[in-house]
Design a protein around this motif. Structure first.
Motif, mmCIF file in Angstrom:
data_model
loop_
_atom_site.group_PDB
_atom_site.id
_atom_site.type_symbol
_atom_site.label_atom_id
_atom_site.label_comp_id
_atom_site.label_asym_id
_atom_site.label_seq_id
_atom_site.Cartn_x
_atom_site.Cartn_y
_atom_site.Cartn_z
ATOM 1 N N GLU A 58 7.909 8.052 21.370
ATOM 2 C CA GLU A 58 8.307 7.366 20.391
ATOM 3 C C GLU A 58 7.240 6.845 19.566
ATOM 4 O O GLU A 58 7.500 6.909 18.117
ATOM 5 C CB GLU A 58 9.077 5.855 20.949
ATOM 6 C CG GLU A 58 10.158 6.278 21.555
ATOM 7 C CD GLU A 58 10.750 5.076 22.391
ATOM 8 O OE1 GLU A 58 10.078 3.860 22.185
ATOM 9 O OE2 GLU A 58 11.827 5.094 22.761
ATOM 10 N N ARG A 59 6.148 6.637 20.013
ATOM 11 C CA ARG A 59 4.911 6.320 19.062
ATOM 12 C C ARG A 59 4.469 7.190 18.052
ATOM 13 O O ARG A 59 4.197 7.252 17.192
ATOM 14 C CB ARG A 59 3.753 5.690 19.988
ATOM 15 C CG ARG A 59 2.491 5.284 19.113
ATOM 16 C CD ARG A 59 1.034 5.098 20.065
ATOM 17 N NE ARG A 59 0.747 6.493 20.435
ATOM 18 C CZ ARG A 59 -0.235 7.431 19.655
ATOM 19 N NH1 ARG A 59 -0.364 6.767 18.507
ATOM 20 N NH2 ARG A 59 -0.459 8.332 20.160
ATOM 21 N N LEU A 60 4.403 8.392 18.935
ATOM 22 C CA LEU A 60 4.066 9.803 18.139
ATOM 23 C C LEU A 60 4.976 10.092 17.073
ATOM 24 O O LEU A 60 4.652 10.682 15.963
ATOM 25 C CB LEU A 60 3.936 10.897 18.947
ATOM 26 C CG LEU A 60 2.609 10.873 19.899
ATOM 27 C CD1 LEU A 60 2.615 12.013 21.011
ATOM 28 C CD2 LEU A 60 1.445 10.734 19.076
ATOM 29 N N GLN A 97 6.326 10.343 11.273
ATOM 30 C CA GLN A 97 7.253 9.874 10.232
ATOM 31 C C GLN A 97 6.516 8.962 9.280
ATOM 32 O O GLN A 97 6.623 9.225 7.897
ATOM 33 C CB GLN A 97 8.475 8.691 10.718
ATOM 34 C CG GLN A 97 9.414 9.649 11.756
ATOM 35 C CD GLN A 97 10.306 8.597 12.261
ATOM 36 O OE1 GLN A 97 10.107 7.339 12.355
ATOM 37 N NE2 GLN A 97 11.501 9.029 12.630
ATOM 38 N N ARG A 98 5.422 8.307 9.640
ATOM 39 C CA ARG A 98 4.668 7.344 8.603
ATOM 40 C C ARG A 98 3.769 8.495 7.789
ATOM 41 O O ARG A 98 3.545 8.329 6.764
ATOM 42 C CB ARG A 98 3.613 6.509 9.497
ATOM 43 C CG ARG A 98 3.082 5.440 8.456
ATOM 44 C CD ARG A 98 1.748 4.673 9.516
ATOM 45 N NE ARG A 98 0.778 5.555 10.125
ATOM 46 C CZ ARG A 98 -0.048 6.107 9.582
ATOM 47 N NH1 ARG A 98 -0.518 5.896 8.209
ATOM 48 N NH2 ARG A 98 -1.190 6.851 10.237
ATOM 49 N N GLN A 99 3.003 9.401 8.697
ATOM 50 C CA GLN A 99 2.400 10.166 8.092
ATOM 51 C C GLN A 99 2.865 11.149 7.024
ATOM 52 O O GLN A 99 2.568 11.572 5.645
ATOM 53 C CB GLN A 99 1.484 11.133 8.872
ATOM 54 C CG GLN A 99 0.446 10.477 9.855
ATOM 55 C CD GLN A 99 -0.300 11.333 10.708
ATOM 56 O OE1 GLN A 99 -0.041 12.579 10.772
ATOM 57 N NE2 GLN A 99 -1.331 10.803 11.705
ATOM 58 N N ARG A 123 4.559 12.779 1.562
ATOM 59 C CA ARG A 123 5.469 12.725 0.353
ATOM 60 C C ARG A 123 5.171 11.954 -0.903
ATOM 61 O O ARG A 123 5.362 12.321 -1.935
ATOM 62 C CB ARG A 123 7.221 12.241 0.853
ATOM 63 C CG ARG A 123 7.608 13.296 1.909
ATOM 64 C CD ARG A 123 9.090 12.926 2.078
ATOM 65 N NE ARG A 123 9.442 11.607 2.591
ATOM 66 C CZ ARG A 123 9.586 11.440 4.002
ATOM 67 N NH1 ARG A 123 9.429 12.497 4.725
ATOM 68 N NH2 ARG A 123 9.739 10.343 4.559
ATOM 69 N N GLU A 124 4.568 10.892 -0.627
ATOM 70 C CA GLU A 124 4.013 9.922 -1.651
ATOM 71 C C GLU A 124 2.970 10.761 -2.509
ATOM 72 O O GLU A 124 3.091 10.554 -3.515
ATOM 73 C CB GLU A 124 3.754 8.623 -1.023
ATOM 74 C CG GLU A 124 4.818 7.683 -0.728
ATOM 75 C CD GLU A 124 4.418 6.377 0.087
ATOM 76 O OE1 GLU A 124 3.376 6.482 0.507
ATOM 77 O OE2 GLU A 124 5.156 5.578 0.244
ATOM 78 N N MET A 125 2.100 11.096 -1.451
ATOM 79 C CA MET A 125 1.057 11.822 -2.238
ATOM 80 C C MET A 125 1.269 13.231 -3.148
ATOM 81 O O MET A 125 0.917 13.465 -3.970
ATOM 82 C CB MET A 125 0.134 12.429 -1.207
ATOM 83 C CG MET A 125 -0.718 11.103 -0.428
ATOM 84 S SD MET A 125 -1.931 11.989 0.891
ATOM 85 C CE MET A 125 -2.779 13.017 0.079
#
Length: 384
Positions: free
Chosen positions: A139-141, A146-148, A153-155
């Motif tokens: 779950e952490r990974l 997802q965060r990365q 996507r933002e970059m």
């Protein structure tokens, strides 16, 4: 009633124990704490459920037969509060059939018989803790990925915006350079690019292809930068030799745009914008669907602009003349499907696009007469 048990050290894994027999709870707690686990013991499922709102155990061990709520019902309720906890049923032999049904339903990870075998019990709990740890790590990974991905996507969005802005500046610079050489066609490229966008949308073309067609239409004559002034600006008819040079401008434009990665897809529109549906165009004499759709779109909007725009040698004619020309040349110069889409668009929409570009042209003319310190870039035509 909660049975409070102390551990000598903070354990790496927390185990909840639920049983209506206090002696069983004490025995289980001693066994687990001696093996290094932390424990919380509860005499009723209700107390355990309340505690689950405050703590997140790795493992929950519960009896089956308890007053008020059996072990399976308790596990179902605990799943909502502690979805990551591994559930183990500790029950007497006569309850095994019920226990097996619980395992099959997915509510229970393992069953442990009463009385239990200590090594078997500890091995089962050890495996359960490892399963819980792996689940938490997964779950952490997943959240980290997802965060990365969000950051990526933002970059990418930021980079795309930067490329878009720089490409737009490059486009404006290229068109301005051509306009300075051939004042007669000033703003023609901007009009046909917006016409091409509208007709592409009518045909059901979607992004990013619509922008590719728009860019190709905007840059269709960019190859004329490589044509000599004596040919490009000649007031009278061109000689046969001069026509050969003039007809090279699609290939010159295509070659120029090959050096700009972001514009390579639009370069085909530039290369083929003088091809005709019946194969009589140039530079390659392509026929029908051999011509890219963007160039077939351009052929009609270029005719629209040529007929409706004032030229030094004649006044612009009304839209009815465009309609007549499109109907006359469909199947020879124009793709019938593109002609049908063009004729389905109301005349008022073409007029609105033309007016938007004319407004920007007037603002630009006024801007060029001001001192440099007072100049601001005019807004782009809002016709997309």
């Amino acid at each position: 009633m909660t049975v409070h048990l102390k551990s000598a050290a903070t354990p790496p894994e927390l185990v909840f124990l639920v049983d209506d027999d206090a002696l069983v709870l004490r025995a289980l707690s001693r066994v687990l704490e001696s093996a290094g686990f932390g424990t919380r013991a509860f005499l009723t499922p209700r107390e355990a459920l309340q505690a689950l709102t405050r703590e997140a155990p790795s493992v929950i061990i519960s009896d089956y037969m308890m007053p008020g709520m059996d072990g399976i019902a308790f596990f179902k309720a605990s799943r909502e509060l502690a979805p990551g906890a591994v559930r183990i049923l500790c029950t007497a032999a006569e309850d095994f059939q019920v226990a097996l049904e619980a395992v099959n339903s997915g509510e229970v990870y393992r069953i442990v018989a009463k009385p239990w075998h200590q090594q078997e019990l500890l091995a089962t709990i050890g495996h359960a803790c490892e399963s819980s740890r792996l689940r938490r790590e997964n779950e952490r990974l997943t959240l980290e990925v997802q965060r990365q991905n969000l950051q990526l996507r933002e970059m990418n969005h930021g980079l795309e915006e930067m490329v878009r802005a720089r490409t737009q500046a490059l486009l404006e610079g290229l068109i301005s350079a051509l306009d300075y050489r051939d004042a007669e066609t000033q703003w023609h490229s901007r009009r046909v690019s917006l016409y091409a966008r509208r007709l592409s949308q009518q045909l059901g073309i979607e992004e990013p292809e619509v922008t590719v067609v728009e860019h190709g239409a905007l840059l269709h004559d960019i190859g004329k930068i490589g044509v000599r002034d004596s040919v490009l600006l000649k007031p009278g008819p061109l000689s046969a030799e001069e026509w050969v040079e003039m007809k090279r401008h699609p290939e010159l434009g295509w070659s120029l745009l090959q050096r700009v990665d972001y514009l390579r897809t639009a370069a085909r529109v530039v290369l083929e914008h003088h091809e005709k549906w019946d194969g009589t165009g140039y530079p390659r004499g392509l026929r029908g669907d051999e011509i890219c759709l963007g160039a077939r779109v351009f052929a009609i909007v270029d005719t629209l602009d040529a007929i409706t725009t004032d030229r030094p040698y004649r006044k612009g004619r009304p839209f009815a003349a465009v309609r007549d020309e499109v109907l006359r040349c469909t199947g020879t110069q124009f793709d019938p499907r593109v002609s049908e889409a063009f004729l389905a668009i109301p005349e008022e929409e073409w007029d609105r696009i033309r007016l938007d570009v004319e407004t920007v042209a007037v603002l630009s003319a006024e801007l060029s007469e001001r001192p440099p310190s007072e100049r601001r870039e005019p807004a782009q035509a809002a016709s997309r």
